[in-house]
Design a protein around this motif. Structure first.
Motif, PDB file in Angstrom:
ATOM      1  N   VAL A   1      -6.445   5.328  -6.690  1.00  0.00           N
ATOM      2  CA  VAL A   1      -6.160   6.235  -7.796  1.00  0.00           C
ATOM      3  C   VAL A   1      -4.884   7.000  -7.466  1.00  0.00           C
ATOM      4  O   VAL A   1      -4.805   7.666  -6.429  1.00  0.00           O
ATOM      5  N   ARG A   2      -3.902   6.872  -8.337  1.00  0.00           N
ATOM      6  CA  ARG A   2      -2.603   7.503  -8.121  1.00  0.00           C
ATOM      7  C   ARG A   2      -2.750   9.000  -7.870  1.00  0.00           C
ATOM      8  O   ARG A   2      -3.363   9.711  -8.647  1.00  0.00           O
ATOM      9  N   GLY A   3      -2.173   9.457  -6.745  1.00  0.00           N
ATOM     10  CA  GLY A   3      -2.203  10.869  -6.410  1.00  0.00           C
ATOM     11  C   GLY A   3      -3.502  11.334  -5.774  1.00  0.00           C
ATOM     12  O   GLY A   3      -3.626  12.479  -5.369  1.00  0.00           O
ATOM     13  N   TRP A   4      -4.496  10.445  -5.677  1.00  0.00           N
ATOM     14  CA  TRP A   4      -5.797  10.841  -5.141  1.00  0.00           C
ATOM     15  C   TRP A   4      -6.189  10.035  -3.910  1.00  0.00           C
ATOM     16  O   TRP A   4      -6.579  10.580  -2.896  1.00  0.00           O
ATOM     17  N   THR A   5      -6.118   8.713  -4.019  1.00  0.00           N
ATOM     18  CA  THR A   5      -6.437   7.833  -2.898  1.00  0.00           C
ATOM     19  C   THR A   5      -5.277   6.854  -2.718  1.00  0.00           C
ATOM     20  O   THR A   5      -4.456   6.693  -3.619  1.00  0.00           O
TER      21      THR A   5
ATOM     22  N   GLU B   1       5.817  -0.156  -9.909  1.00  0.00           N
ATOM     23  CA  GLU B   1       6.648  -0.241  -8.709  1.00  0.00           C
ATOM     24  C   GLU B   1       5.881  -0.859  -7.541  1.00  0.00           C
ATOM     25  O   GLU B   1       6.435  -1.630  -6.767  1.00  0.00           O
ATOM     26  N   ILE B   2       4.606  -0.524  -7.438  1.00  0.00           N
ATOM     27  CA  ILE B   2       3.786  -1.058  -6.345  1.00  0.00           C
ATOM     28  C   ILE B   2       3.607  -2.563  -6.517  1.00  0.00           C
ATOM     29  O   ILE B   2       3.787  -3.336  -5.579  1.00  0.00           O
ATOM     30  N   LYS B   3       3.287  -2.985  -7.732  1.00  0.00           N
ATOM     31  CA  LYS B   3       3.135  -4.411  -8.010  1.00  0.00           C
ATOM     32  C   LYS B   3       4.454  -5.152  -7.785  1.00  0.00           C
ATOM     33  O   LYS B   3       4.471  -6.255  -7.231  1.00  0.00           O
ATOM     34  N   ALA B   4       5.551  -4.538  -8.220  1.00  0.00           N
ATOM     35  CA  ALA B   4       6.867  -5.169  -8.075  1.00  0.00           C
ATOM     36  C   ALA B   4       7.206  -5.401  -6.605  1.00  0.00           C
ATOM     37  O   ALA B   4       7.841  -6.409  -6.265  1.00  0.00           O
TER      38      ALA B   4
ATOM     39  N   GLN C   1       0.847  -1.190   0.000  1.00  0.00           N
ATOM     40  CA  GLN C   1       0.000   0.000   0.000  1.00  0.00           C
ATOM     41  C   GLN C   1       0.883   1.241   0.000  1.00  0.00           C
ATOM     42  O   GLN C   1       1.867   1.313   0.736  1.00  0.00           O
ATOM     43  N   VAL C   2       0.513   2.193  -0.849  1.00  0.00           N
ATOM     44  CA  VAL C   2       1.227   3.464  -0.942  1.00  0.00           C
ATOM     45  C   VAL C   2       0.228   4.581  -0.677  1.00  0.00           C
ATOM     46  O   VAL C   2      -0.825   4.645  -1.303  1.00  0.00           O
ATOM     47  N   ARG C   3       0.574   5.432   0.272  1.00  0.00           N
ATOM     48  CA  ARG C   3      -0.260   6.601   0.591  1.00  0.00           C
ATOM     49  C   ARG C   3       0.487   7.848   0.154  1.00  0.00           C
ATOM     50  O   ARG C   3       1.633   8.045   0.519  1.00  0.00           O
TER      51      ARG C   3
ATOM     52  N   PRO D   1       4.382   4.936  -9.549  1.00  0.00           N
ATOM     53  CA  PRO D   1       3.853   4.161 -10.681  1.00  0.00           C
ATOM     54  C   PRO D   1       3.332   2.795 -10.212  1.00  0.00           C
ATOM     55  O   PRO D   1       3.902   2.173  -9.308  1.00  0.00           O
ATOM     56  N   TRP D   2       2.271   2.321 -10.862  1.00  0.00           N
ATOM     57  CA  TRP D   2       1.679   1.029 -10.508  1.00  0.00           C
ATOM     58  C   TRP D   2       2.690  -0.099 -10.629  1.00  0.00           C
ATOM     59  O   TRP D   2       2.695  -1.040  -9.847  1.00  0.00           O
TER      60      TRP D   2
END
Length: 92
Positions: free
Chosen positions: A75-79, A45-48, A35-37, A42-43
């Motif tokens: 949503v990147r940058g939003w949630t 990097e999160i998946k990796a 989880q990234v807050r 980028p997606w």
């Protein structure tokens, strides 16, 4: 003023990342969630991050990681962004 704008921009781009412990999901499957807050991560990097944690877990058992499913939320940058990986460890 320029310093204030630069610091504000860096604060917006900064992100807090957390990776869960591996949890049993039944039938020889496991889950791990990254989880990234905040920020604009980028997606990929999160998946990796989830894939790396799962691979480390299976390697410790002398097995190979096999991806079963990957779900993303947010949503990147939003949630908050979240990548939930379901995987199995199989004999190599």
């Amino acid at each position: 003023m320029k310093l204030f704008v630069a610091v504000t921009a860096l604060t917006v781009l900064a992100a807090c990342t957390s990776i869960s412990e591996v949890s049993p999901a039944g039938d020889g499957r496991y889950t791990v969630t990254t989880q990234v807050r905040g920020g604009m991560t980028p997606w990929g990097e999160i998946k990796a991050s989830s894939l790396k944690r799962a691979d480390e877990y299976c390697t410790q058992q002398g097995k190979q990681m096999h991806q079963v499913d990957m779900q993303t939320h947010g949503v990147r940058g939003w949630t908050p962004q979240e990548a939930e990986l379901t995987f199995a460890c199989v004999a190599g």
